[in-house]
Design a protein around this motif. Structure first.
Motif, PDB file in Angstrom:
ATOM      1  N   SER A 120       0.824  -1.454  -0.032  1.00 51.11           N
ATOM      2  CA  SER A 120      -0.008   0.042   0.148  1.00 51.11           C
ATOM      3  C   SER A 120       0.892   1.199   0.032  1.00 51.11           C
ATOM      4  O   SER A 120       0.521   2.222  -0.913  1.00 51.11           O
ATOM      5  CB  SER A 120      -0.869   0.138   1.241  1.00 51.11           C
ATOM      6  OG  SER A 120      -1.714   1.099   1.199  1.00 51.11           O
ATOM      7  N   ALA A 121       1.928   1.234   0.786  1.00 49.69           N
ATOM      8  CA  ALA A 121       2.612   2.273   0.948  1.00 49.69           C
ATOM      9  C   ALA A 121       3.432   2.648  -0.682  1.00 49.69           C
ATOM     10  O   ALA A 121       3.665   3.711  -0.846  1.00 49.69           O
ATOM     11  CB  ALA A 121       3.880   2.323   1.948  1.00 49.69           C
ATOM     12  N   PHE A 122       3.897   1.474  -1.037  1.00 50.88           N
ATOM     13  CA  PHE A 122       4.572   1.533  -2.353  1.00 50.88           C
ATOM     14  C   PHE A 122       3.746   2.004  -3.266  1.00 50.88           C
ATOM     15  O   PHE A 122       3.999   2.839  -4.291  1.00 50.88           O
ATOM     16  CB  PHE A 122       5.000   0.279  -2.790  1.00 50.88           C
ATOM     17  CG  PHE A 122       5.647   0.147  -4.164  1.00 50.88           C
ATOM     18  CD1 PHE A 122       6.886   0.395  -4.385  1.00 50.88           C
ATOM     19  CD2 PHE A 122       4.795  -0.393  -5.353  1.00 50.88           C
ATOM     20  CE1 PHE A 122       7.551   0.593  -5.822  1.00 50.88           C
ATOM     21  CE2 PHE A 122       5.237  -0.149  -6.482  1.00 50.88           C
ATOM     22  CZ  PHE A 122       6.636   0.037  -6.728  1.00 50.88           C
ATOM     23  N   VAL A 123       2.279   1.672  -3.681  1.00 53.11           N
ATOM     24  CA  VAL A 123       1.399   2.236  -4.464  1.00 53.11           C
ATOM     25  C   VAL A 123       1.321   3.664  -4.028  1.00 53.11           C
ATOM     26  O   VAL A 123       1.296   4.476  -5.052  1.00 53.11           O
ATOM     27  CB  VAL A 123       0.096   1.678  -4.494  1.00 53.11           C
ATOM     28  CG1 VAL A 123      -1.067   2.342  -5.111  1.00 53.11           C
ATOM     29  CG2 VAL A 123       0.090   0.226  -4.674  1.00 53.11           C
ATOM     30  N   ASP A 124       1.246   4.337  -3.031  1.00 53.76           N
ATOM     31  CA  ASP A 124       1.011   5.777  -2.737  1.00 53.76           C
ATOM     32  C   ASP A 124       2.535   6.416  -3.158  1.00 53.76           C
ATOM     33  O   ASP A 124       2.162   7.471  -3.635  1.00 53.76           O
ATOM     34  CB  ASP A 124       0.688   5.813  -1.033  1.00 53.76           C
ATOM     35  CG  ASP A 124      -0.583   5.571  -0.947  1.00 53.76           C
ATOM     36  OD1 ASP A 124      -1.594   5.561  -1.722  1.00 53.76           O
ATOM     37  OD2 ASP A 124      -1.065   5.259   0.465  1.00 53.76           O
ATOM     38  N   SER A 125       3.444   5.681  -2.601  1.00 57.87           N
ATOM     39  CA  SER A 125       4.643   6.715  -2.815  1.00 57.87           C
ATOM     40  C   SER A 125       5.441   6.619  -4.053  1.00 57.87           C
ATOM     41  O   SER A 125       6.278   7.495  -4.608  1.00 57.87           O
ATOM     42  CB  SER A 125       5.863   6.408  -1.790  1.00 57.87           C
ATOM     43  OG  SER A 125       6.449   4.732  -2.127  1.00 57.87           O
ATOM     44  N   THR A 126       5.030   5.520  -4.861  1.00 57.70           N
ATOM     45  CA  THR A 126       5.738   5.285  -6.211  1.00 57.70           C
ATOM     46  C   THR A 126       4.688   5.225  -7.318  1.00 57.70           C
ATOM     47  O   THR A 126       4.975   6.099  -8.379  1.00 57.70           O
ATOM     48  CB  THR A 126       6.637   3.960  -6.199  1.00 57.70           C
ATOM     49  OG1 THR A 126       7.569   4.153  -5.208  1.00 57.70           O
ATOM     50  CG2 THR A 126       7.394   3.984  -7.313  1.00 57.70           C
ATOM     51  N   LEU A 127       3.943   4.334  -7.411  1.00 56.34           N
ATOM     52  CA  LEU A 127       3.003   4.343  -8.582  1.00 56.34           C
ATOM     53  C   LEU A 127       1.981   5.389  -8.758  1.00 56.34           C
ATOM     54  O   LEU A 127       1.896   5.745 -10.070  1.00 56.34           O
ATOM     55  CB  LEU A 127       2.164   2.963  -8.309  1.00 56.34           C
ATOM     56  CG  LEU A 127       2.986   1.466  -8.290  1.00 56.34           C
ATOM     57  CD1 LEU A 127       1.855   0.259  -8.489  1.00 56.34           C
ATOM     58  CD2 LEU A 127       3.826   1.444  -9.410  1.00 56.34           C
ATOM     59  N   ARG A 128       1.522   5.998  -7.738  1.00 52.09           N
ATOM     60  CA  ARG A 128       0.689   7.073  -7.908  1.00 52.09           C
ATOM     61  C   ARG A 128       1.379   8.411  -8.450  1.00 52.09           C
ATOM     62  O   ARG A 128       0.910   9.411  -8.866  1.00 52.09           O
ATOM     63  CB  ARG A 128      -0.265   7.353  -6.584  1.00 52.09           C
ATOM     64  CG  ARG A 128      -1.310   6.398  -6.440  1.00 52.09           C
ATOM     65  CD  ARG A 128      -2.354   6.757  -5.609  1.00 52.09           C
ATOM     66  NE  ARG A 128      -3.175   5.689  -5.448  1.00 52.09           N
ATOM     67  CZ  ARG A 128      -3.841   5.333  -4.423  1.00 52.09           C
ATOM     68  NH1 ARG A 128      -3.419   5.686  -3.225  1.00 52.09           N
ATOM     69  NH2 ARG A 128      -4.841   4.439  -4.508  1.00 52.09           N
ATOM     70  N   ARG A 129       2.573   8.364  -8.058  1.00 52.28           N
ATOM     71  CA  ARG A 129       3.635   9.558  -8.556  1.00 52.28           C
ATOM     72  C   ARG A 129       4.240   9.278  -9.996  1.00 52.28           C
ATOM     73  O   ARG A 129       4.929  10.335 -10.594  1.00 52.28           O
ATOM     74  CB  ARG A 129       4.507   9.595  -7.520  1.00 52.28           C
ATOM     75  CG  ARG A 129       4.139   9.979  -6.140  1.00 52.28           C
ATOM     76  CD  ARG A 129       4.899  10.642  -5.159  1.00 52.28           C
ATOM     77  NE  ARG A 129       4.716  10.282  -3.856  1.00 52.28           N
ATOM     78  CZ  ARG A 129       3.904  11.221  -3.315  1.00 52.28           C
ATOM     79  NH1 ARG A 129       3.195  12.136  -3.890  1.00 52.28           N
ATOM     80  NH2 ARG A 129       3.491  11.068  -1.858  1.00 52.28           N
ATOM     81  N   LEU A 130       4.219   8.178 -10.763  1.00 48.91           N
ATOM     82  CA  LEU A 130       4.449   8.155 -12.031  1.00 48.91           C
ATOM     83  C   LEU A 130       3.798   8.998 -12.923  1.00 48.91           C
ATOM     84  O   LEU A 130       2.623   9.272 -12.827  1.00 48.91           O
ATOM     85  CB  LEU A 130       4.027   6.598 -12.544  1.00 48.91           C
ATOM     86  CG  LEU A 130       5.032   5.488 -11.576  1.00 48.91           C
ATOM     87  CD1 LEU A 130       4.647   4.178 -11.945  1.00 48.91           C
ATOM     88  CD2 LEU A 130       6.606   5.780 -12.301  1.00 48.91           C
ATOM     89  N   PRO A 131       4.634   9.774 -13.721  1.00 49.58           N
ATOM     90  CA  PRO A 131       3.933  10.430 -14.576  1.00 49.58           C
ATOM     91  C   PRO A 131       3.120  10.087 -15.640  1.00 49.58           C
ATOM     92  O   PRO A 131       3.041   9.183 -16.382  1.00 49.58           O
ATOM     93  CB  PRO A 131       5.299  11.175 -15.381  1.00 49.58           C
ATOM     94  CG  PRO A 131       6.352  10.050 -15.276  1.00 49.58           C
ATOM     95  CD  PRO A 131       6.064   9.701 -14.012  1.00 49.58           C
ATOM     96  N   GLY A 132       2.027  10.559 -15.668  1.00 49.58           N
ATOM     97  CA  GLY A 132       0.699  10.513 -16.659  1.00 49.58           C
ATOM     98  C   GLY A 132      -0.129   9.319 -16.155  1.00 49.58           C
ATOM     99  O   GLY A 132      -1.044   9.124 -16.840  1.00 49.58           O
ATOM    100  N   VAL A 133       0.105   8.652 -14.858  1.00 46.67           N
ATOM    101  CA  VAL A 133      -0.781   7.542 -14.801  1.00 46.67           C
ATOM    102  C   VAL A 133      -1.859   7.952 -14.281  1.00 46.67           C
ATOM    103  O   VAL A 133      -2.348   8.916 -13.295  1.00 46.67           O
ATOM    104  CB  VAL A 133      -0.060   6.565 -13.425  1.00 46.67           C
ATOM    105  CG1 VAL A 133      -0.902   5.304 -12.993  1.00 46.67           C
ATOM    106  CG2 VAL A 133       1.241   6.100 -13.955  1.00 46.67           C
TER     107      VAL A 133
END
Length: 159
Positions: A120-133
């Motif tokens: 969950s922390a990885f989704v918030d800190s990394t995936l949601r911050r990927l450009p254009g996602v």
């Protein structure tokens, strides 16, 4: 590019089973002397067919209990956004693989984490911050029935 004859196919199959196999043992399995076996191996390495050697680790014994298959949809496909996306993916150790795919989603990632809180922390800190996602869909693995990086190797000359 070296030809994948029956001997090279067998050599590659043996190395996929045991990447630490000595040249002497390889040669013995192949029924040839060590020098020609070593030459074949070097040609396969130099051509890039053999990209490297690594140990296969047990993720659960390392405390990595979650594996997720993540589908991403992106709204931005310009060169800058794509380069930044690729840089982040390539440098993020939790992402084991990333494929640009056909269909409704743009990318399929294989992601690992210690547990659901870590994921969950990885989704918030990394995936949601990927450009254009614009969309993130996760499928969690309940049971790994097969995991392999071994490729089926056959002779290209029919022998």
């Amino acid at each position: 590019m070296p030809e994948i004859d029956a001997v090279n196919a067998q050599l590659l199959t043996l190395l996929q089973e045991d990447g630490r196999m000595t040249n002497a043992k390889l040669a013995d399995h192949l029924g040839m002397s060590e020098t020609p076996c070593w030459r074949r191996l070097k040609r396969l390495e130099e051509s890039g067919i053999i990209e490297g050697y690594q140990a296969n680790l047990n993720r659960r014994k390392l405390g990595i209990g979650v594996m997720a298959f993540v589908q991403l949809r992106c709204s931005e496909h310009d060169q800058r956004a794509t380069a930044e996306f690729q840089r982040i993916v390539e440098t993020t150790t939790n992402i084991l693989a990333c494929h640009n795919t056909t269909g409704a989603d743009d990318f399929l990632l294989i992601v690992v984490a210690r547990d659901l809180d870590d994921y969950s922390a990885f989704v918030d800190s990394t995936l949601r911050r990927l450009p254009g996602v614009t969309s993130i869909r996760s499928n969690l693995s309940l049971k790994e029935m097969k995991a392999s990086s071994k490729l089926p190797v056959t002779s290209t000359n029919g022998g």
